[in-house]
Motif scaffolding. Structure first.
Motif, PDB file in Angstrom:
ATOM      1  N   VAL A 189       0.838  -1.206   0.000  1.00  0.00           N
ATOM      2  CA  VAL A 189       0.000   0.000   0.000  1.00  0.00           C
ATOM      3  C   VAL A 189       0.871   1.253   0.000  1.00  0.00           C
ATOM      4  N   LEU A 190       1.895   1.272   0.832  1.00  0.00           N
ATOM      5  CA  LEU A 190       2.772   2.443   0.921  1.00  0.00           C
ATOM      6  C   LEU A 190       3.532   2.675  -0.384  1.00  0.00           C
ATOM      7  N   ASP A 191       4.011   1.604  -0.983  1.00  0.00           N
ATOM      8  CA  ASP A 191       4.707   1.725  -2.260  1.00  0.00           C
ATOM      9  C   ASP A 191       3.770   2.244  -3.346  1.00  0.00           C
ATOM     10  N   ASP A 192       2.548   1.704  -3.386  1.00  0.00           N
ATOM     11  CA  ASP A 192       1.562   2.156  -4.374  1.00  0.00           C
ATOM     12  C   ASP A 192       1.223   3.635  -4.197  1.00  0.00           C
ATOM     13  N   ALA A 193       1.268   4.119  -2.944  1.00  0.00           N
ATOM     14  CA  ALA A 193       0.956   5.522  -2.657  1.00  0.00           C
ATOM     15  C   ALA A 193       2.112   6.448  -3.008  1.00  0.00           C
ATOM     16  N   GLY A 194       3.293   5.884  -3.251  1.00  0.00           N
ATOM     17  CA  GLY A 194       4.447   6.700  -3.607  1.00  0.00           C
ATOM     18  C   GLY A 194       5.089   7.423  -2.435  1.00  0.00           C
ATOM     19  N   LEU A 195       4.895   6.909  -1.229  1.00  0.00           N
ATOM     20  CA  LEU A 195       5.460   7.541  -0.040  1.00  0.00           C
ATOM     21  C   LEU A 195       6.921   7.143   0.146  1.00  0.00           C
ATOM     22  N   ASP A 196       7.668   7.990   0.869  1.00  0.00           N
ATOM     23  CA  ASP A 196       9.038   7.667   1.260  1.00  0.00           C
ATOM     24  C   ASP A 196       8.937   6.701   2.436  1.00  0.00           C
ATOM     25  N   GLU A 198       2.992  14.002   1.653  1.00  0.00           N
ATOM     26  CA  GLU A 198       1.979  15.042   1.822  1.00  0.00           C
ATOM     27  C   GLU A 198       0.819  14.490   2.652  1.00  0.00           C
ATOM     28  N   ALA A 199       0.233  15.350   3.471  1.00  0.00           N
ATOM     29  CA  ALA A 199      -0.784  14.930   4.448  1.00  0.00           C
ATOM     30  C   ALA A 199      -1.914  14.122   3.812  1.00  0.00           C
ATOM     31  N   GLU A 200      -2.452  14.596   2.702  1.00  0.00           N
ATOM     32  CA  GLU A 200      -3.584  13.903   2.078  1.00  0.00           C
ATOM     33  C   GLU A 200      -3.211  12.494   1.654  1.00  0.00           C
ATOM     34  N   VAL A 201      -2.006  12.340   1.145  1.00  0.00           N
ATOM     35  CA  VAL A 201      -1.546  11.029   0.675  1.00  0.00           C
ATOM     36  C   VAL A 201      -1.302  10.103   1.858  1.00  0.00           C
ATOM     37  N   VAL A 202      -0.658  10.609   2.906  1.00  0.00           N
ATOM     38  CA  VAL A 202      -0.378   9.798   4.092  1.00  0.00           C
ATOM     39  C   VAL A 202      -1.675   9.336   4.753  1.00  0.00           C
ATOM     40  N   LEU A 203      -2.630  10.241   4.914  1.00  0.00           N
ATOM     41  CA  LEU A 203      -3.880   9.880   5.582  1.00  0.00           C
ATOM     42  C   LEU A 203      -4.693   8.881   4.768  1.00  0.00           C
ATOM     43  N   ALA A 204      -4.708   9.043   3.452  1.00  0.00           N
ATOM     44  CA  ALA A 204      -5.409   8.074   2.610  1.00  0.00           C
ATOM     45  C   ALA A 204      -4.716   6.713   2.668  1.00  0.00           C
ATOM     46  N   ALA A 205      -3.395   6.707   2.654  1.00  0.00           N
ATOM     47  CA  ALA A 205      -2.645   5.453   2.732  1.00  0.00           C
ATOM     48  C   ALA A 205      -2.852   4.786   4.084  1.00  0.00           C
ATOM     49  N   LEU A 206      -2.936   5.568   5.133  1.00  0.00           N
ATOM     50  CA  LEU A 206      -3.148   5.018   6.470  1.00  0.00           C
ATOM     51  C   LEU A 206      -4.438   4.209   6.522  1.00  0.00           C
ATOM     52  N   ASP A 207      -5.492   4.731   5.941  1.00  0.00           N
ATOM     53  CA  ASP A 207      -6.760   3.999   5.880  1.00  0.00           C
ATOM     54  C   ASP A 207      -6.583   2.675   5.138  1.00  0.00           C
ATOM     55  N   ARG A 208      -5.906   2.721   3.998  1.00  0.00           N
ATOM     56  CA  ARG A 208      -5.700   1.504   3.208  1.00  0.00           C
ATOM     57  C   ARG A 208      -4.773   0.518   3.907  1.00  0.00           C
ATOM     58  N   VAL A 209      -3.755   1.020   4.613  1.00  0.00           N
ATOM     59  CA  VAL A 209      -2.862   0.140   5.376  1.00  0.00           C
ATOM     60  C   VAL A 209      -3.669  -0.629   6.415  1.00  0.00           C
ATOM     61  N   CYS A 210      -4.490   0.081   7.160  1.00  0.00           N
ATOM     62  CA  CYS A 210      -5.273  -0.570   8.222  1.00  0.00           C
ATOM     63  C   CYS A 210      -6.243  -1.593   7.649  1.00  0.00           C
ATOM     64  N   GLY A 249      -7.335  -7.092   6.921  1.00  0.00           N
ATOM     65  CA  GLY A 249      -7.972  -8.014   5.983  1.00  0.00           C
ATOM     66  C   GLY A 249      -7.188  -9.282   5.721  1.00  0.00           C
ATOM     67  N   VAL A 250      -5.877  -9.246   5.969  1.00  0.00           N
ATOM     68  CA  VAL A 250      -5.062 -10.447   5.739  1.00  0.00           C
ATOM     69  C   VAL A 250      -4.430 -10.984   7.019  1.00  0.00           C
ATOM     70  N   GLY A 251      -5.026 -10.654   8.171  1.00  0.00           N
ATOM     71  CA  GLY A 251      -4.604 -11.337   9.383  1.00  0.00           C
ATOM     72  C   GLY A 251      -3.989 -10.539  10.502  1.00  0.00           C
TER      73      GLY A 251
END
Length: 85
Positions: free
Chosen positions: A27-34, A47-59, A64-66
């Protein structure tokens, strides 16, 4: 504004990389984060918007996978006088 999130997923697996950790990294790689992976957790910055959106997807992805627990800390990244973090 830039944010830095630090997190760890559980349960830990000393014999390999658990699916929830791999999913979080994907998820983090797909979001392009460092991203930095350390022995006790993972750090991602952007950037805040990207980090917060990625955080939701990370969780959602990790649970979802254990994952049974995700510990998270989110902080702002101080700006330098030139405007960069």
């Amino acid at each position: 504004m830039r944010l830095r999130m630090e997190f760890s997923t559980e349960p830990f697996d000393l014999d390999g990389v658990p699916a929830h950790a791999l999913e979080a990294r994907r998820v983090l790689d797909d979001a392009g984060l460092d991203v930095e992976v350390g022995p006790f957790g993972t750090t991602a910055e952007g950037e805040a918007e990207v980090v917060l959106a990625a955080l939701d997807r990370v969780c959602r992805g990790a649970f979802g996978v254990g994952a049974s627990r995700i510990s998270i800390q989110v902080t702002t990244v101080p700006q330098t006088p030139g405007g960069r973090a």
